[in-house]
Design a protein around this motif. Structure first.
Motif, PDB file in Angstrom:
ATOM      1  N   VAL A 274       0.864  -1.181   0.000  1.00 22.37           N
ATOM      2  CA  VAL A 274       0.000   0.000   0.000  1.00 22.37           C
ATOM      3  C   VAL A 274       0.898   1.227   0.000  1.00 22.37           C
ATOM      4  CG1 VAL A 274      -1.791   1.274   1.243  1.00 22.37           C
ATOM      5  CG2 VAL A 274      -1.805  -1.236   1.245  1.00 22.37           C
ATOM      6  N   ARG A 275       1.032   1.863  -1.143  1.00 28.62           N
ATOM      7  CA  ARG A 275       1.853   3.073  -1.236  1.00 28.62           C
ATOM      8  C   ARG A 275       1.111   4.251  -0.628  1.00 28.62           C
ATOM      9  NH1 ARG A 275       1.780   4.680  -5.985  1.00 28.62           N
ATOM     10  NH2 ARG A 275       3.532   6.144  -5.839  1.00 28.62           N
ATOM     11  N   ILE A 276       1.838   5.071   0.129  1.00 29.65           N
ATOM     12  CA  ILE A 276       1.212   6.205   0.794  1.00 29.65           C
ATOM     13  C   ILE A 276       0.594   7.155  -0.219  1.00 29.65           C
ATOM     14  CG2 ILE A 276       1.647   8.219   2.251  1.00 29.65           C
ATOM     15  CD1 ILE A 276       3.723   6.541   3.742  1.00 29.65           C
ATOM     16  N   GLU A 277       1.268   7.374  -1.338  1.00 30.89           N
ATOM     17  CA  GLU A 277       0.726   8.264  -2.366  1.00 30.89           C
ATOM     18  C   GLU A 277      -0.623   7.757  -2.882  1.00 30.89           C
ATOM     19  OE1 GLU A 277       5.040   8.855  -2.017  1.00 30.89           O
ATOM     20  OE2 GLU A 277       3.757   7.085  -2.270  1.00 30.89           O
ATOM     21  N   ALA A 278      -0.723   6.449  -3.076  1.00 31.33           N
ATOM     22  CA  ALA A 278      -1.985   5.870  -3.549  1.00 31.33           C
ATOM     23  C   ALA A 278      -3.063   5.967  -2.479  1.00 31.33           C
ATOM     24  CB  ALA A 278      -1.763   4.414  -3.953  1.00 31.33           C
ATOM     25  N   LEU A 279      -2.652   5.809  -1.244  1.00 32.56           N
ATOM     26  CA  LEU A 279      -3.598   5.905  -0.140  1.00 32.56           C
ATOM     27  C   LEU A 279      -4.132   7.330  -0.007  1.00 32.56           C
ATOM     28  CD1 LEU A 279      -4.667   3.910   1.982  1.00 32.56           C
ATOM     29  CD2 LEU A 279      -2.860   4.703   3.519  1.00 32.56           C
ATOM     30  N   MET A 280      -3.246   8.308  -0.099  1.00 35.32           N
ATOM     31  CA  MET A 280      -3.665   9.705   0.035  1.00 35.32           C
ATOM     32  C   MET A 280      -4.584  10.123  -1.115  1.00 35.32           C
ATOM     33  SD  MET A 280      -2.274  10.524   2.881  1.00 35.32           S
ATOM     34  CE  MET A 280      -2.559  12.296   2.974  1.00 35.32           C
ATOM     35  N   ALA A 281      -4.393   9.500  -2.280  1.00 39.09           N
ATOM     36  CA  ALA A 281      -5.229   9.823  -3.448  1.00 39.09           C
ATOM     37  C   ALA A 281      -6.481   8.954  -3.518  1.00 39.09           C
ATOM     38  CB  ALA A 281      -4.412   9.659  -4.725  1.00 39.09           C
ATOM     39  N   ASP A 282      -6.691   8.102  -2.500  1.00 37.76           N
ATOM     40  CA  ASP A 282      -7.837   7.183  -2.456  1.00 37.76           C
ATOM     41  C   ASP A 282      -7.847   6.218  -3.639  1.00 37.76           C
ATOM     42  OD1 ASP A 282      -8.937   8.168  -0.061  1.00 37.76           O
ATOM     43  OD2 ASP A 282      -9.900   9.822  -1.125  1.00 37.76           O
ATOM     44  N   GLU A 283      -6.666   5.921  -4.155  1.00 36.37           N
ATOM     45  CA  GLU A 283      -6.555   4.928  -5.217  1.00 36.37           C
ATOM     46  C   GLU A 283      -6.627   3.511  -4.653  1.00 36.37           C
ATOM     47  OE1 GLU A 283      -2.940   5.862  -7.171  1.00 36.37           O
ATOM     48  OE2 GLU A 283      -3.665   7.780  -7.977  1.00 36.37           O
ATOM     49  N   ILE A 284      -6.345   3.381  -3.351  1.00 34.21           N
ATOM     50  CA  ILE A 284      -6.553   2.116  -2.656  1.00 34.21           C
ATOM     51  C   ILE A 284      -7.298   2.440  -1.370  1.00 34.21           C
ATOM     52  CG2 ILE A 284      -4.299   2.227  -1.488  1.00 34.21           C
ATOM     53  CD1 ILE A 284      -4.312  -0.880  -1.675  1.00 34.21           C
ATOM     54  N   PRO A 300      -2.549 -13.827   3.970  1.00 34.21           N
ATOM     55  CA  PRO A 300      -2.356 -12.575   3.240  1.00 34.21           C
ATOM     56  C   PRO A 300      -1.780 -11.474   4.129  1.00 34.21           C
ATOM     57  CG  PRO A 300      -4.683 -12.913   3.709  1.00 34.21           C
ATOM     58  CD  PRO A 300      -3.975 -14.143   4.177  1.00 34.21           C
ATOM     59  N   LEU A 301      -0.928 -10.663   3.540  1.00 32.40           N
ATOM     60  CA  LEU A 301      -0.277  -9.543   4.213  1.00 32.40           C
ATOM     61  C   LEU A 301      -0.602  -8.256   3.477  1.00 32.40           C
ATOM     62  CD1 LEU A 301       1.934  -8.025   5.934  1.00 32.40           C
ATOM     63  CD2 LEU A 301       3.611  -8.901   4.264  1.00 32.40           C
ATOM     64  N   VAL A 302      -1.163  -7.278   4.190  1.00 36.90           N
ATOM     65  CA  VAL A 302      -1.410  -5.938   3.657  1.00 36.90           C
ATOM     66  C   VAL A 302      -0.439  -5.010   4.378  1.00 36.90           C
ATOM     67  CG1 VAL A 302      -3.080  -4.082   3.332  1.00 36.90           C
ATOM     68  CG2 VAL A 302      -3.835  -6.480   3.273  1.00 36.90           C
ATOM     69  N   TYR A 303       0.411  -4.304   3.638  1.00 40.19           N
ATOM     70  CA  TYR A 303       1.446  -3.524   4.322  1.00 40.19           C
ATOM     71  C   TYR A 303       1.689  -2.173   3.662  1.00 40.19           C
ATOM     72  CZ  TYR A 303       4.775  -4.897   0.626  1.00 40.19           C
ATOM     73  OH  TYR A 303       5.422  -5.067  -0.583  1.00 40.19           O
ATOM     74  N   SER A 304       1.909  -1.186   4.533  1.00 41.74           N
ATOM     75  CA  SER A 304       2.368   0.132   4.083  1.00 41.74           C
ATOM     76  C   SER A 304       3.818   0.356   4.484  1.00 41.74           C
ATOM     77  CB  SER A 304       1.488   1.232   4.672  1.00 41.74           C
ATOM     78  OG  SER A 304       1.638   1.297   6.079  1.00 41.74           O
ATOM     79  N   SER A 305       4.430  -0.643   5.105  1.00 37.86           N
ATOM     80  CA  SER A 305       5.822  -0.560   5.539  1.00 37.86           C
ATOM     81  C   SER A 305       6.704  -0.176   4.350  1.00 37.86           C
ATOM     82  CB  SER A 305       6.281  -1.910   6.098  1.00 37.86           C
ATOM     83  OG  SER A 305       5.374  -2.372   7.093  1.00 37.86           O
ATOM     84  N   ALA A 324      -0.111  10.103   8.891  1.00 34.47           N
ATOM     85  CA  ALA A 324      -0.374   9.204  10.015  1.00 34.47           C
ATOM     86  C   ALA A 324      -1.870   8.929  10.155  1.00 34.47           C
ATOM     87  CB  ALA A 324       0.187   9.797  11.299  1.00 34.47           C
ATOM     88  N   GLU A 325      -2.678   9.979  10.043  1.00 38.00           N
ATOM     89  CA  GLU A 325      -4.120   9.816  10.176  1.00 38.00           C
ATOM     90  C   GLU A 325      -4.686   8.931   9.061  1.00 38.00           C
ATOM     91  OE1 GLU A 325      -8.179  12.578  10.294  1.00 38.00           O
ATOM     92  OE2 GLU A 325      -6.191  13.516  10.363  1.00 38.00           O
ATOM     93  N   LYS A 326      -4.197   9.111   7.842  1.00 37.96           N
ATOM     94  CA  LYS A 326      -4.707   8.328   6.718  1.00 37.96           C
ATOM     95  C   LYS A 326      -4.320   6.856   6.846  1.00 37.96           C
ATOM     96  CE  LYS A 326      -6.822   8.554   2.626  1.00 37.96           C
ATOM     97  NZ  LYS A 326      -8.174   9.090   2.452  1.00 37.96           N
ATOM     98  N   VAL A 327      -3.059   6.604   7.207  1.00 38.85           N
ATOM     99  CA  VAL A 327      -2.589   5.220   7.328  1.00 38.85           C
ATOM    100  C   VAL A 327      -3.316   4.511   8.466  1.00 38.85           C
ATOM    101  CG1 VAL A 327      -0.596   3.774   7.877  1.00 38.85           C
ATOM    102  CG2 VAL A 327      -0.340   5.701   6.297  1.00 38.85           C
ATOM    103  N   GLU A 328      -3.414   5.151   9.622  1.00 40.57           N
ATOM    104  CA  GLU A 328      -4.085   4.526  10.751  1.00 40.57           C
ATOM    105  C   GLU A 328      -5.563   4.295  10.450  1.00 40.57           C
ATOM    106  OE1 GLU A 328      -3.302   6.489  14.476  1.00 40.57           O
ATOM    107  OE2 GLU A 328      -1.182   6.746  13.994  1.00 40.57           O
ATOM    108  N   GLY A 329      -6.204   5.257   9.802  1.00 40.16           N
ATOM    109  CA  GLY A 329      -7.612   5.078   9.438  1.00 40.16           C
ATOM    110  C   GLY A 329      -7.814   3.920   8.470  1.00 40.16           C
TER     111      GLY A 329
END
Length: 411
Positions: A274-284, A300-305, A324-329
């Motif tokens: 899970v790339r942070i850029e994709a998360l911030m853009a709501d692409e994932i 299965p492993l879901v990771y933003s590490s 931080a707020e987006k990743v934790e949410g």
């Protein structure tokens, strides 16, 4: 209740529960400050907060509320538990929370010892080491929220407190409880950084702290605290007892620590980065991650590490708090959805990730089970749900698979 504990995050609180359970105390971890009295027979109560990265005033407020509840349960000694890597900033919470607790309890001296030798954390000459590296060279200098750039705990703590910071050196600790108590008495400092490089040192410090209303440190310092109650014949011996949970398992990893990135790389099952850029853009979204996880075979492993450079770049672009707020949410919503769709074993990596997940699932209390790796126990969060909450730097390369197996196994 005999021993009252306040943890500044959920992974550290479960680590502490693991230590106390192994030492023979019947321990229960509470998620936040309970709104009702503890059940009968609890010998060590752990109030787990998510206060490590909060503004100081709010962290102090929550910690004092936890203290008030614990004292109302009859606790005779209080332990403030923070990370074994002393996670904080120069403006951080460890010192102010400890001072506020000490003031409320009337404690004249307070021990500070984050050492946890089983996980490679030791304190020598006032400096914190991770393995054979100083804390500031261990990867913790790159922590996205609490970068630890100075391994001298005396200097770090002095930036956070009003009172003097002293030091109980290894040579004094090696002399055992009597020598340690003499060192306490000889020091005029209110706050004492204590060296510890072996489990024997932590046991000695815990025994020397008998009668101190407040002790602070990592989970290791708790190793010696039950002995005072045991020697007085006040422990029931009822600690332990565990049943595993069958069913689907998923790993959610938000930690960017060296150890977790190694575990992600070693994972043999299906993985969803899970790339942070994709998360911030709501692409994932959490819905995407949930649907993907449920469609997989195996673990299965879901990771933003991610590498520290990538995390810093994202923070500079979007803002540290927003990231931080987006990743934790994202992980909180994913956990809720996965459990709603029948996942019964959930493994999380990272203090902030684990805290977000536990707050989302909102169990009233967590039953402490057997140890998966040093500092990481199995936890039962409900009749059909078990958890493993891993601090970022804990566990070996195959931790995810080991946790999956242990969560399904009866003691």
């Amino acid at each position: 209740m005999l021993l009252g504990c306040i943890g500044d995050d959920f992974t550290g609180s479960s680590d502490l529960g693991n230590t106390l359970t192994k030492a023979g105390m019947r321990s229960v971890q509470y998620v936040g400050v309970p709104d009702r009295p503890a059940e009968a027979g609890v010998e060590a109560g752990i109030v787990a907060l998510k206060s490590r990265s909060l503004p100081v005033a709010e962290a102090v407020r929550q910690s004092l509320a936890a203290l008030d509840w614990l004292m109302a349960q009859g606790c005779e000694q209080i332990l403030f538990k923070y990370c074994s890597t002393f996670d904080s900033t120069p403006e951080g919470n460890i010192g102010p929370v400890a001072e506020a607790l000490a003031d409320r309890l009337g404690a004249e001296q307070v021990i500070f010892c984050p050492a946890f030798p089983a996980a490679g954390r030791t304190v020598y000459q006032g400096h914190l080491f991770v393995g054979d590296r100083l804390l500031s060279e261990s990867g913790m200098e790159n922590h996205p929220l609490t970068p630890m750039t100075d391994p001298d705990l005396r200097r770090w703590l002095a930036r956070q407190v009003q009172g003097e910071v002293g030091h109980v050196a290894a040579a004094q600790v090696f002399g055992g409880p009597q020598a340690i108590r003499a060192a306490f008495a000889a020091s005029g400092a209110r706050h004492l950084i204590c060296d510890a490089i072996r489990d024997e040192d932590l046991l000695a410090l815990g025994r020397a702290a008998q009668g101190h209303p407040l002790v602070t440190g990592g989970s290791g310092i708790a190793m010696g605290l039950p002995e005072a109650f045991r020697s007085a014949g006040r422990l029931s011996g009822a600690a332990g007892g565990w049943r595993g949970q069958k069913g689907r398992a998923v790993v959610l990893s938000g930690s960017c620590s060296n150890a977790t990135r190694g575990q992600v790389a070693a994972h043999a099952g299906p993985s969803l980065p899970v790339r942070i850029e994709a998360l911030m853009a709501d692409e994932i979204t959490s819905r995407c991650a949930t649907e993907w996880s449920l469609a997989q075979e195996g673990l299965p492993l879901v990771y933003s590490s991610a590498e520290p450079e990538a995390v810093r770049a994202a923070q500079e672009r979007f803002g540290r708090e927003a990231v931080a707020e987006k990743v934790e949410g994202f992980f909180a919503e994913s956990a809720r959805a996965l459990v709603a769709h029948g996942v019964t074993r959930l493994i999380t990596a990272g203090g902030e990730t684990s805290g977000a997940v536990v707050e989302a699932l909102a169990p009233a209390a967590l039953e402490i089970g057997p140890e998966i790796a040093p500092g990481v126990p199995c936890l039962r969060a409900g009749p059909d749900l078990v958890l493993a909450l891993k601090s970022g730097n804990f566990g070996g390369p195959d931790f995810f698979a080991e946790a999956e197996a242990m969560l399904g196994r009866d003691a």
